[in-house]
Design a protein around this motif. Structure first.
Motif, PDB file in Angstrom:
ATOM      1  N   PRO A   9      46.346  39.710  40.504  1.00  7.54           N
ATOM      2  CA  PRO A   9      45.950  41.347  40.984  1.00  7.54           C
ATOM      3  C   PRO A   9      44.804  41.767  40.630  1.00  7.54           C
ATOM      4  O   PRO A   9      43.822  42.575  40.974  1.00  7.54           O
ATOM      5  N   ILE A  10      44.398  41.384  38.927  1.00  5.01           N
ATOM      6  CA  ILE A  10      43.196  42.163  38.580  1.00  5.01           C
ATOM      7  C   ILE A  10      42.052  41.571  39.163  1.00  5.01           C
ATOM      8  O   ILE A  10      41.029  41.647  39.225  1.00  5.01           O
ATOM      9  N   ALA A  11      42.224  40.139  39.385  1.00  3.72           N
ATOM     10  CA  ALA A  11      41.304  39.126  39.945  1.00  3.72           C
ATOM     11  C   ALA A  11      41.058  40.017  41.071  1.00  3.72           C
ATOM     12  O   ALA A  11      39.760  39.628  42.266  1.00  3.72           O
ATOM     13  N   ASP A  12      42.361  40.430  42.039  1.00  7.01           N
ATOM     14  CA  ASP A  12      42.030  40.701  43.594  1.00  7.01           C
ATOM     15  C   ASP A  12      40.737  41.908  43.270  1.00  7.01           C
ATOM     16  O   ASP A  12      40.287  42.158  43.546  1.00  7.01           O
ATOM     17  N   ALA A  13      41.018  42.929  42.204  1.00  8.66           N
ATOM     18  CA  ALA A  13      40.681  43.905  42.242  1.00  8.66           C
ATOM     19  C   ALA A  13      39.186  43.943  41.645  1.00  8.66           C
ATOM     20  O   ALA A  13      38.242  44.426  42.146  1.00  8.66           O
TER      21      ALA A  13
ATOM     22  N   GLU B  61      45.531  54.879  40.451  1.00  9.14           N
ATOM     23  CA  GLU B  61      45.383  53.614  40.482  1.00  9.14           C
ATOM     24  C   GLU B  61      46.393  53.014  41.402  1.00  9.14           C
ATOM     25  O   GLU B  61      45.585  52.167  42.775  1.00  9.14           O
ATOM     26  N   LEU B  62      47.114  54.350  42.343  1.00  8.97           N
ATOM     27  CA  LEU B  62      47.455  54.396  43.570  1.00  8.97           C
ATOM     28  C   LEU B  62      46.156  54.526  45.127  1.00  8.97           C
ATOM     29  O   LEU B  62      46.298  53.926  45.846  1.00  8.97           O
ATOM     30  N   LEU B  63      45.896  55.707  44.582  1.00  7.39           N
ATOM     31  CA  LEU B  63      44.476  55.449  45.287  1.00  7.39           C
ATOM     32  C   LEU B  63      43.434  55.173  45.366  1.00  7.39           C
ATOM     33  O   LEU B  63      43.686  53.895  46.892  1.00  7.39           O
ATOM     34  N   ALA B  64      43.242  54.009  44.275  1.00 11.71           N
ATOM     35  CA  ALA B  64      42.625  52.661  44.450  1.00 11.71           C
ATOM     36  C   ALA B  64      43.188  52.262  45.653  1.00 11.71           C
ATOM     37  O   ALA B  64      42.214  51.160  46.605  1.00 11.71           O
ATOM     38  N   ALA B  69      43.073  48.793  50.867  1.00 11.42           N
ATOM     39  CA  ALA B  69      44.379  48.293  51.879  1.00 11.42           C
ATOM     40  C   ALA B  69      43.019  48.280  53.016  1.00 11.42           C
ATOM     41  O   ALA B  69      42.696  49.860  53.177  1.00 11.42           O
ATOM     42  N   ARG B  70      42.907  47.213  54.555  1.00 12.81           N
ATOM     43  CA  ARG B  70      42.739  47.561  56.022  1.00 12.81           C
ATOM     44  C   ARG B  70      42.665  48.847  56.501  1.00 12.81           C
ATOM     45  O   ARG B  70      42.388  49.668  57.086  1.00 12.81           O
ATOM     46  N   SER B  71      43.898  49.353  56.528  1.00  6.59           N
ATOM     47  CA  SER B  71      44.545  50.254  57.596  1.00  6.59           C
ATOM     48  C   SER B  71      44.860  51.468  56.360  1.00  6.59           C
ATOM     49  O   SER B  71      45.309  52.439  56.524  1.00  6.59           O
ATOM     50  N   GLY B  72      44.248  51.518  55.200  1.00 11.38           N
ATOM     51  CA  GLY B  72      44.408  52.699  54.069  1.00 11.38           C
ATOM     52  C   GLY B  72      45.750  52.922  54.281  1.00 11.38           C
ATOM     53  O   GLY B  72      46.321  53.923  53.636  1.00 11.38           O
ATOM     54  N   ALA B  73      46.882  51.830  54.362  1.00 11.90           N
ATOM     55  CA  ALA B  73      47.997  51.886  54.345  1.00 11.90           C
ATOM     56  C   ALA B  73      48.935  51.297  53.460  1.00 11.90           C
ATOM     57  O   ALA B  73      48.669  50.037  53.562  1.00 11.90           O
ATOM     58  N   LEU B  74      50.253  51.586  52.735  1.00 13.88           N
ATOM     59  CA  LEU B  74      50.920  49.880  51.840  1.00 13.88           C
ATOM     60  C   LEU B  74      52.349  50.956  51.897  1.00 13.88           C
ATOM     61  O   LEU B  74      52.685  51.749  51.880  1.00 13.88           O
ATOM     62  N   PRO B  75      53.263  49.291  52.128  1.00  5.30           N
ATOM     63  CA  PRO B  75      54.447  49.766  52.052  1.00  5.30           C
ATOM     64  C   PRO B  75      54.630  49.992  49.753  1.00  5.30           C
ATOM     65  O   PRO B  75      54.329  49.557  49.461  1.00  5.30           O
TER      66      PRO B  75
END
Lengths: 169, 169
Positions: A9-13, B61-64, B69-75
């Motif tokens: 996930p860090i590489a993704d970031a 971190e959660l906001l970032a 996320a493509r849709s700006g939303a995540l489970p």
DNA sequence: TCCAAACCCTTGGATGTCCTAGTATATTGC
DNA sequence: GCAATATACTAGGACATCCAAGGGTTTGGA
């Protein structure tokens, strides 16, 4: 926190940072985030090893510090400075260690403002056992190669000095 | 926690370890302790920069994450996995972000167990500003040299993979 | 000498993390 | 199809960290 992720996930970031035009700081961001996550993993390992002793890392650090003091005692403000945590955190840890009869508070002989923290026999004994466990289960199995350990000590040492932790050389 | 110490407390600890016959694990102990302390310093810097935005690192971190996320939303469970924190920590962060109208909860369209977290316009805007501030004030001034950054990313990446964070590579 | 400033510790409050349980919804297997 | 198991989120509790404030002790300058 259970199953490994398919990708780092860090590489993704880091890739996201680059994709958004922040390539100049993407690598430091990744390094810093990795430090945060590594700390979390290490802390969890340490706490797991200490749990059977009824200790947390904060309390263990205090016990260990005291066990290296010549007299087995230190002023609270000194402990706060050496452990580099807020004085209230030391108060908190001492409260719990004292309740467990691992340390004792005593008044400073000449300065009425100061409180000394002193290891009890139980405290000294437990510190020794807990240290042996940590050495065997965590520090002895860090997963870092010898060269990496040396590098970490050097790089993070410079960082801490620059951050104002100490003036040593 | 103001004045610098005259000597590096971690180097002192390493010497104490060696003096007590634990020389074989003294260096890894020092490296691990240095990681813990470095994390503390970095976190303090980050929180200082985020405070004016009314954010903490956990919430940022959660906001970032959502902003990428493509849709700006995540489970929520997805966010928990990607941020590598306990689900209850995400619940905690979402509670506060929702109260600040930076994110919103919405039911998953097909799975009744799942809750989606969605960025609001304010949340997206604030994430952008906070990221710019962090990039300028923290990541852009990490104090680590380029080579050290690369080394940290590589060494800690291996460590995290070995620890079971991901299976990548 | 004496009072203000500095220092030390503690209390109370805000946050974050994790764990354990409990409730609700999905999936599985017989 | 229905019961057992698995998954998702939340509530409550234990700990740790920091900050702000308060009360007691020392120190230092007028």
């Amino acid at each position: 926190m259970g199953t490994p992720l398919p990708r780092d996930p860090i590489a993704d970031a880091q890739r996201n940072w680059e994709r958004h035009g922040w390539g100049d700081v993407a690598a430091p961001m990744a390094a810093i985030t990795a430090i945060m996550r590594t700390q979390q993993i290490l802390l969890a390992r340490i706490e797991t090893v200490l749990k059977p002793f009824g200790l947390t890392f904060a309390r263990y650090e205090l016990l260990a510090l005291l066990s290296f003091a010549r007299s087995g005692a230190l002023p609270m403000n000194k402990a706060s400075a050496l452990l580099q945590v807020h004085p209230t955190s030391v108060t908190n840890a001492v409260d719990r260690l004292e309740k467990a009869a691992l340390v004792a508070r005593s008044p400073h002989p000449t300065d009425g403002r100061t409180t000394l923290i002193e290891l009890t026999a139980d405290g000294r004994s437990l510190a020794k056992k807990a240290t042996a466990a940590l050495n065997a289960e965590v520090f002895g199995k860090s997963g870092f190669g010898d060269d990496d350990v040396d590098h970490l000590i050097r790089v993070l040492g410079t960082f801490r000095r620059d951050a104002g932790d100490f003036t040593d050389e």
